[in-house]
Design an enzyme around this catalytic site. Sequence first.
Site, PDB file in Angstrom:
ATOM      1  CG  HIS A   1      21.024 -20.807 -58.773  1.00  0.00           C
ATOM      2  ND1 HIS A   1      21.835 -21.647 -59.491  1.00  0.00           N
ATOM      3  CD2 HIS A   1      19.924 -21.532 -58.460  1.00  0.00           C
ATOM      4  CE1 HIS A   1      21.247 -22.834 -59.609  1.00  0.00           C
ATOM      5  NE2 HIS A   1      20.089 -22.785 -59.002  1.00  0.00           N
TER       6      HIS A   1
ATOM      7  CG  ASP B   1      24.806 -21.646 -61.218  1.00  0.00           C
ATOM      8  OD1 ASP B   1      23.899 -21.786 -62.046  1.00  0.00           O
ATOM      9  OD2 ASP B   1      24.583 -21.515 -59.990  1.00  0.00           O
TER      10      ASP B   1
HETATM   11  P1  NAI Z   1      12.647 -31.563 -52.122  1.00  0.00           P
HETATM   12  O1  NAI Z   1      11.268 -31.148 -52.503  1.00  0.00           O
HETATM   13  O2  NAI Z   1      13.105 -32.954 -52.343  1.00  0.00           O
HETATM   14  O3  NAI Z   1      12.871 -31.238 -50.576  1.00  0.00           O
HETATM   15  C1  NAI Z   1      12.514 -30.035 -49.995  1.00  0.00           C
HETATM   16  C2  NAI Z   1      12.260 -30.283 -48.530  1.00  0.00           C
HETATM   17  O4  NAI Z   1      12.045 -29.020 -47.917  1.00  0.00           O
HETATM   18  C3  NAI Z   1      11.026 -31.146 -48.261  1.00  0.00           C
HETATM   19  O5  NAI Z   1      11.341 -32.136 -47.307  1.00  0.00           O
HETATM   20  C4  NAI Z   1      10.032 -30.124 -47.698  1.00  0.00           C
HETATM   21  O6  NAI Z   1       9.134 -30.707 -46.758  1.00  0.00           O
HETATM   22  C5  NAI Z   1      10.970 -29.135 -47.034  1.00  0.00           C
HETATM   23  N1  NAI Z   1      10.393 -27.822 -46.788  1.00  0.00           N
HETATM   24  C6  NAI Z   1       9.527 -27.117 -47.535  1.00  0.00           C
HETATM   25  N2  NAI Z   1       9.200 -25.977 -46.928  1.00  0.00           N
HETATM   26  C7  NAI Z   1       9.907 -25.927 -45.782  1.00  0.00           C
HETATM   27  C8  NAI Z   1       9.994 -25.005 -44.728  1.00  0.00           C
HETATM   28  N3  NAI Z   1       9.261 -23.880 -44.729  1.00  0.00           N
HETATM   29  N4  NAI Z   1      10.821 -25.271 -43.693  1.00  0.00           N
HETATM   30  C9  NAI Z   1      11.529 -26.414 -43.674  1.00  0.00           C
HETATM   31  N5  NAI Z   1      11.483 -27.344 -44.640  1.00  0.00           N
HETATM   32  C10 NAI Z   1      10.673 -27.097 -45.685  1.00  0.00           C
HETATM   33  O7  NAI Z   1      13.603 -30.505 -52.848  1.00  0.00           O
HETATM   34  P2  NAI Z   1      15.172 -30.606 -53.136  1.00  0.00           P
HETATM   35  O8  NAI Z   1      15.388 -31.305 -54.417  1.00  0.00           O
HETATM   36  O9  NAI Z   1      15.856 -31.097 -51.914  1.00  0.00           O
HETATM   37  O10 NAI Z   1      15.501 -29.070 -53.404  1.00  0.00           O
HETATM   38  C11 NAI Z   1      15.388 -28.112 -52.396  1.00  0.00           C
HETATM   39  C12 NAI Z   1      15.539 -26.711 -52.972  1.00  0.00           C
HETATM   40  O11 NAI Z   1      16.848 -26.527 -53.514  1.00  0.00           O
HETATM   41  C13 NAI Z   1      14.568 -26.373 -54.096  1.00  0.00           C
HETATM   42  O12 NAI Z   1      14.100 -25.041 -53.869  1.00  0.00           O
HETATM   43  C14 NAI Z   1      15.429 -26.401 -55.327  1.00  0.00           C
HETATM   44  O13 NAI Z   1      14.923 -25.539 -56.336  1.00  0.00           O
HETATM   45  C15 NAI Z   1      16.724 -25.859 -54.763  1.00  0.00           C
HETATM   46  N6  NAI Z   1      17.928 -26.114 -55.571  1.00  0.00           N
HETATM   47  C16 NAI Z   1      18.865 -25.123 -55.631  1.00  0.00           C
HETATM   48  C17 NAI Z   1      20.038 -25.278 -56.349  1.00  0.00           C
HETATM   49  C18 NAI Z   1      21.055 -24.171 -56.395  1.00  0.00           C
HETATM   50  O14 NAI Z   1      22.037 -24.316 -57.138  1.00  0.00           O
HETATM   51  N7  NAI Z   1      20.915 -23.064 -55.687  1.00  0.00           N
HETATM   52  C19 NAI Z   1      20.296 -26.523 -57.080  1.00  0.00           C
HETATM   53  C20 NAI Z   1      19.278 -27.534 -56.928  1.00  0.00           C
HETATM   54  C21 NAI Z   1      18.133 -27.306 -56.201  1.00  0.00           C
END
Ligand code: NAI
Length: 328
Positions: free
Chosen positions: A190, A162
């Site tokens: 966030h 952000d």
């Molecule tokens: P993605 O769906 O591509 O990858 C998530 C990964 O986490 C997958 O490989 C999944 O198998 C794994 N996963 C799920 N539960 C798990 C657990 N209990 N233990 C270990 N691994 C687990 O998602 P992406 O795009 O990589 O995003 C990840 C997170 O980051 C989402 O929650 C998204 O909302 C968040 N995010 C946060 C931002 C921020 O500014 N704080 C910005 C962009 C995304």
Amino acid sequence: SKAPVRVAVTGAAGQIGYSLLFRIASGEMLGKDQPVILQLLDLPQAQKAVKGVMMELEDCAFPLLAGMVATDDPNVAFKDAQVALLVGARPRGPGMERKDLLTENAKIFTVQGAAIGQYADPNVKVLVVGNPCNTNAYIAMKTAEKFGRVNPKNFTGMLRLDHNRALSQLAAKTGREVSSLTKLVVWGNHSPTMYADYRFCLSNGDSVKSLVNDDAWNRDVFLPTVGKRGAAIIEARGLSSAASAANAAIDHIRDWVLGSNGEWVTMGVPSDGSYGIPEGIIYGVPCVTENGEYKVVKDLEIDEFSRERMTVTLNELLEEREGVKDLL
Ligand code: NAI
């Protein structure tokens, strides 16, 4: 040469992981002279994909990559970790209520908080990226605290994306270089309720508020653009922000570990009670970092508009906390 730092990354097979891991291994996060060991956590069904990412990491022949492990066991992933990036989370599925999203993630972050609390390095620096990241960080901190080993102040949530989004919008509006902008802060959660505040922001000594000189733009364009940027990326790309999220995570940890050289950086940190934010709530605040520690910038003047915005985003966090209290 330096001893390697153990960096745990969860959600290693995901899209953010795919941008993040290569940059950590190349030295962009902890320094070009700092070897790292990557401890990669993902779900059992993602282990094959994690192995694939590890093959690519090998194929980069990074001089600083001193080792890698892949596991589906949080107790293994967080063992002796000095930095922990909690990226993996349960995404919102079709028809899933906000409340369900909160509680599904609360389960993940109590398990991971317990693993960190028992097995991580006592000074581990934790950054939660997985959403809802402030409340997930709060849950992990509260769970870890029960074991009395790790420093609860070191549980942080990611507001840096952000912050960077706001910097970019302000640079475009004022025609100034991004690198000239200092003293920006993003208060709160966030989420679209975050409050990006450029009242203190300077560009080469000039007040950015005076350069902009447009309260309607602030309220009607700037804040909604920054707040809804995540949704705009999903709309355009069909996938949520990943490279920019990984970049922000690198910025957050790099500045925390290596210092911000007197500059303000926004971090979601457990409140110490300043600015009327209840203690322990993970809330975006301006920080200065030095010698591996952050200090919250205190005593900034909060005007009426700002107080209103800060209360809206705080109330959302209080509601989230209420929604998970039975799990703690
Ligand atoms: P993605 O769906 O591509 O990858 C998530 C990964 O986490 C997958 O490989 C999944 O198998 C794994 N996963 C799920 N539960 C798990 C657990 N209990 N233990 C270990 N691994 C687990 O998602 P992406 O795009 O990589 O995003 C990840 C997170 O980051 C989402 O929650 C998204 O909302 C968040 N995010 C946060 C931002 C921020 O500014 N704080 C910005 C962009 C995304």
